[in-house]
Structure formats: structure tokens, C-alpha cells
Design a protein around this motif. Sequence first.
Motif, PDB file in Angstrom:
ATOM      1  N   GLN A  11      22.723  36.413  38.889  1.00 46.12           N
ATOM      2  CA  GLN A  11      22.986  37.215  40.092  1.00 46.12           C
ATOM      3  C   GLN A  11      24.463  37.600  40.183  1.00 46.12           C
ATOM      4  O   GLN A  11      24.805  38.731  40.539  1.00 46.12           O
ATOM      5  CB  GLN A  11      22.577  36.391  41.324  1.00 46.12           C
ATOM      6  CG  GLN A  11      22.562  37.143  42.627  1.00 46.12           C
ATOM      7  CD  GLN A  11      21.495  38.223  42.660  1.00 46.12           C
ATOM      8  OE1 GLN A  11      20.327  37.938  42.455  1.00 46.12           O
ATOM      9  NE2 GLN A  11      21.912  39.473  42.867  1.00 46.12           N
ATOM     10  N   VAL A  12      25.322  36.651  39.823  1.00 47.38           N
ATOM     11  CA  VAL A  12      26.762  36.934  39.847  1.00 47.38           C
ATOM     12  C   VAL A  12      27.067  38.078  38.884  1.00 47.38           C
ATOM     13  O   VAL A  12      27.805  39.022  39.213  1.00 47.38           O
ATOM     14  CB  VAL A  12      27.582  35.673  39.469  1.00 47.38           C
ATOM     15  CG1 VAL A  12      29.075  36.001  39.356  1.00 47.38           C
ATOM     16  CG2 VAL A  12      27.376  34.573  40.512  1.00 47.38           C
ATOM     17  N   LYS A  13      26.443  38.016  37.676  1.00 45.85           N
ATOM     18  CA  LYS A  13      26.694  39.079  36.678  1.00 45.85           C
ATOM     19  C   LYS A  13      26.214  40.430  37.186  1.00 45.85           C
ATOM     20  O   LYS A  13      26.890  41.440  37.027  1.00 45.85           O
ATOM     21  CB  LYS A  13      25.997  38.738  35.365  1.00 45.85           C
ATOM     22  CG  LYS A  13      26.729  37.678  34.574  1.00 45.85           C
ATOM     23  CD  LYS A  13      26.080  37.554  33.224  1.00 45.85           C
ATOM     24  CE  LYS A  13      26.668  36.420  32.437  1.00 45.85           C
ATOM     25  NZ  LYS A  13      25.759  35.972  31.397  1.00 45.85           N
ATOM     26  N   GLU A  14      25.025  40.413  37.794  1.00 50.63           N
ATOM     27  CA  GLU A  14      24.492  41.675  38.353  1.00 50.63           C
ATOM     28  C   GLU A  14      25.443  42.236  39.410  1.00 50.63           C
ATOM     29  O   GLU A  14      25.716  43.430  39.452  1.00 50.63           O
ATOM     30  CB  GLU A  14      23.142  41.410  39.029  1.00 50.63           C
ATOM     31  CG  GLU A  14      21.951  41.629  38.123  1.00 50.63           C
ATOM     32  CD  GLU A  14      20.658  41.335  38.877  1.00 50.63           C
ATOM     33  OE1 GLU A  14      19.870  40.570  38.346  1.00 50.63           O
ATOM     34  OE2 GLU A  14      20.484  41.853  40.018  1.00 50.63           O
ATOM     35  N   ASN A  15      25.930  41.350  40.262  1.00 52.74           N
ATOM     36  CA  ASN A  15      26.841  41.785  41.319  1.00 52.74           C
ATOM     37  C   ASN A  15      28.154  42.298  40.756  1.00 52.74           C
ATOM     38  O   ASN A  15      28.737  43.250  41.283  1.00 52.74           O
ATOM     39  CB  ASN A  15      27.090  40.638  42.313  1.00 52.74           C
ATOM     40  CG  ASN A  15      25.872  40.376  43.184  1.00 52.74           C
ATOM     41  OD1 ASN A  15      25.007  41.244  43.324  1.00 52.74           O
ATOM     42  ND2 ASN A  15      25.789  39.186  43.745  1.00 52.74           N
ATOM     43  N   GLU A  16      28.598  41.678  39.667  1.00 53.36           N
ATOM     44  CA  GLU A  16      29.834  42.150  39.022  1.00 53.36           C
ATOM     45  C   GLU A  16      29.654  43.590  38.526  1.00 53.36           C
ATOM     46  O   GLU A  16      30.496  44.454  38.753  1.00 53.36           O
ATOM     47  CB  GLU A  16      30.202  41.253  37.835  1.00 53.36           C
ATOM     48  CG  GLU A  16      30.895  39.974  38.249  1.00 53.36           C
ATOM     49  CD  GLU A  16      31.329  39.130  37.058  1.00 53.36           C
ATOM     50  OE1 GLU A  16      32.147  38.232  37.270  1.00 53.36           O
ATOM     51  OE2 GLU A  16      30.830  39.375  35.931  1.00 53.36           O
TER      52      GLU A  16
ATOM     53  N   ARG B 257      27.639  45.724  39.548  1.00 55.22           N
ATOM     54  CA  ARG B 257      27.416  46.664  40.640  1.00 55.22           C
ATOM     55  C   ARG B 257      28.683  46.940  41.471  1.00 55.22           C
ATOM     56  O   ARG B 257      28.927  48.088  41.871  1.00 55.22           O
ATOM     57  CB  ARG B 257      26.341  46.051  41.543  1.00 55.22           C
ATOM     58  CG  ARG B 257      25.748  47.001  42.510  1.00 55.22           C
ATOM     59  CD  ARG B 257      24.496  46.426  43.139  1.00 55.22           C
ATOM     60  NE  ARG B 257      24.257  47.067  44.407  1.00 55.22           N
ATOM     61  CZ  ARG B 257      23.629  46.545  45.436  1.00 55.22           C
ATOM     62  NH1 ARG B 257      23.137  45.316  45.328  1.00 55.22           N
ATOM     63  NH2 ARG B 257      23.445  47.218  46.523  1.00 55.22           N
ATOM     64  N   PHE B 258      29.438  45.892  41.727  1.00 62.49           N
ATOM     65  CA  PHE B 258      30.505  46.037  42.731  1.00 62.49           C
ATOM     66  C   PHE B 258      31.928  46.017  42.189  1.00 62.49           C
ATOM     67  O   PHE B 258      32.835  46.513  42.847  1.00 62.49           O
ATOM     68  CB  PHE B 258      30.387  44.910  43.777  1.00 62.49           C
ATOM     69  CG  PHE B 258      29.079  44.919  44.527  1.00 62.49           C
ATOM     70  CD1 PHE B 258      28.700  46.026  45.285  1.00 62.49           C
ATOM     71  CD2 PHE B 258      28.214  43.830  44.480  1.00 62.49           C
ATOM     72  CE1 PHE B 258      27.503  46.023  45.981  1.00 62.49           C
ATOM     73  CE2 PHE B 258      27.026  43.823  45.163  1.00 62.49           C
ATOM     74  CZ  PHE B 258      26.646  44.942  45.920  1.00 62.49           C
TER      75      PHE B 258
END
Length: 292
Positions: free
Chosen positions: A282-287, A289-290
Motif C-alpha cells: 500500500q505504501v508503494k502504491e501511495n508513493e 500515486r502521490f
Amino acid sequence: MMRETSKNLREIVASGGMARVMAAHDPLSAMLVEEAGFDGIWASGFEFSAAMGLADVSLISMAEHLTNMRNMAARISLPIVADVDTGYGNAINVLHTVEQYEAAGAAAVVIEDKMFPKVTSLVAGGRQDLLPIAEFQGKIEAAVSARKDPDFLIIARVEALIAGRGESEALERARAYEAAGADLILVHSKQKTPDEIESFVRNWDGSVPIVIVPTAYPEMTESRAKALQKIGILIYGNHAIRAAVTGMQQVFARIIKDGGIQNANEDIVPVSEIFRLQRMDQVKENEARFLR
Ligand code: SPV
Ligand code: MG
């Protein structure tokens, strides 16, 4: 409004089922309880005290236990049965305790009829002073009046068997606590066989279900408890902290013995498993994305 949970303890109990609730001492152990498939979390005072390196003798403050429970509630969706010991004071304190635990996301509180400061129940020769029945009834009435959601469970814990006062006093107390409005009665025993609890349950003539914590009498399997037909919740009281201690003692001893970690990996989960529990994906996905 009570916190939304994946399971509903009141429904399980009302439908004649028996909820299996496992102890946890921190958010990670609560997550592992949830993944294993239990019906709820026991926010155990014994486990949290032990995790703080302390005896379970009312040393932990309400604020510390509440914060730990709130942190668990943030990581899991199972209902939490909060062990609030003696309620952190008298009936006036209980009003505040129940309000705080319900607001923090608990599904139930267990309040025990010992005097503050309490001594942990399973220790041999522990001082076990009980409150007068009427005084504890006042605490249960306070708890009932403080809850906002009628589904929030008030569980009264009878320590008469632990204190060596015998079955008739245990039954008398249980009846009085039901009359005060308790939704369930937790009856604790430190006998090494289920006999004492089975006798209490057979002789229980009240209408609310019973909660047991069979740590001292492990022959009380789930099927044996279900056969009694009056057990609404079975709590596994301290198996998370004991499993954690077992795991750490074994691995630490092996590293000392081997003079390194070359063999220890066989006995422990890989780092990737910790990443999974930490939701690193999830952290990687958020990275992606944001982060710009
Ligand atoms: C706890 O887990 O904190 C309990 C259960 O209250 S026992 O330690 O068996 O009293
Ligand atoms: Mg406790």
C-alpha cells in the motif's frame, strides 16, 4: 454509535453461538488474532502488563490501556472485549471508563468484582479481596447507564471461585450482577480441571450467558464448552504473549548458541512477511500515486 466490526458479539451470543475470543497485547498481535479467524480480541490486562514488563496488579493506568486498545481498534475490524480490571475506581469512575472505552471502539467491557488495586487471578497465593455485592452492583448499574449503544456488552466478572469463597457465593454474586443489568457473567477459576466451572455452569439458574477463560483448565475444549449450552464467549486469556515469549526465547537462544543468525532464519518468518503485515504494498502504491 459503536465502531463497525466484521463480527457482532451480541449477535453471536444472542443466536446461541459461542464466540471465540483471543488475547492480544498490541496492534500487531491483534492483527494476527484477526487473520487466524477468531471472533474477537481480548484486550487483556495481563498481556498488556506483561508486554510492559510489569505484573498485572493495577499498575497500568486507564489511559495507557485505553490508548493500546484504541491502537488495536485502528488496525483490525474484529470486536474488542476490553479487560478494564476493576473499572479503574468506584461506580463514578466506571461511568467515565465505560464512556471512554465505548468511544474508543470497544464492543464490550469486562469489570471484575475485586478491590482496587487488584492482584492477577492465576498466581498461587495471590491476595484476592472482593467488593461487597451491593457495591459491585452499583458499578454494574453505572456501567449499564453509561453505555450509549445498547449493543455494547457489559460483562460482570465473578472472582469468588478465584478467591476461594465457593460456588454458592459465586452463584449469589452472579445472580446479583445479572439483576444489576450485566449482559453476561464471566466466571473465572484457577482449578486445573474443568470440574469447578462445569459445576458452576450446571447450577447457573440465571438467564444471561456465561463467559469462561480456561487458561488453568485446558481440558475445557471448545466442544466441551459448547456441550454446556450456556457459554456465550470463550476467552483464550494469554496465549498471544506466551506464544511471543516462546518464539523469542527459542530464537534468541539459538543465535547465542550459534554465534550468529545463520540458522535462525529457519525458525522465523522472512522480513517479507513483516512487510506484508505493515502493508508495504500500500505504501508503494501511495508513493506511485502521490509522490512527485
Ligand atoms: C487477563 O488476561 O488480563 C485476565 C485473565 O484478566 S487472567 O489473567 O486469567 O485473570
Ligand atoms: Mg485481566
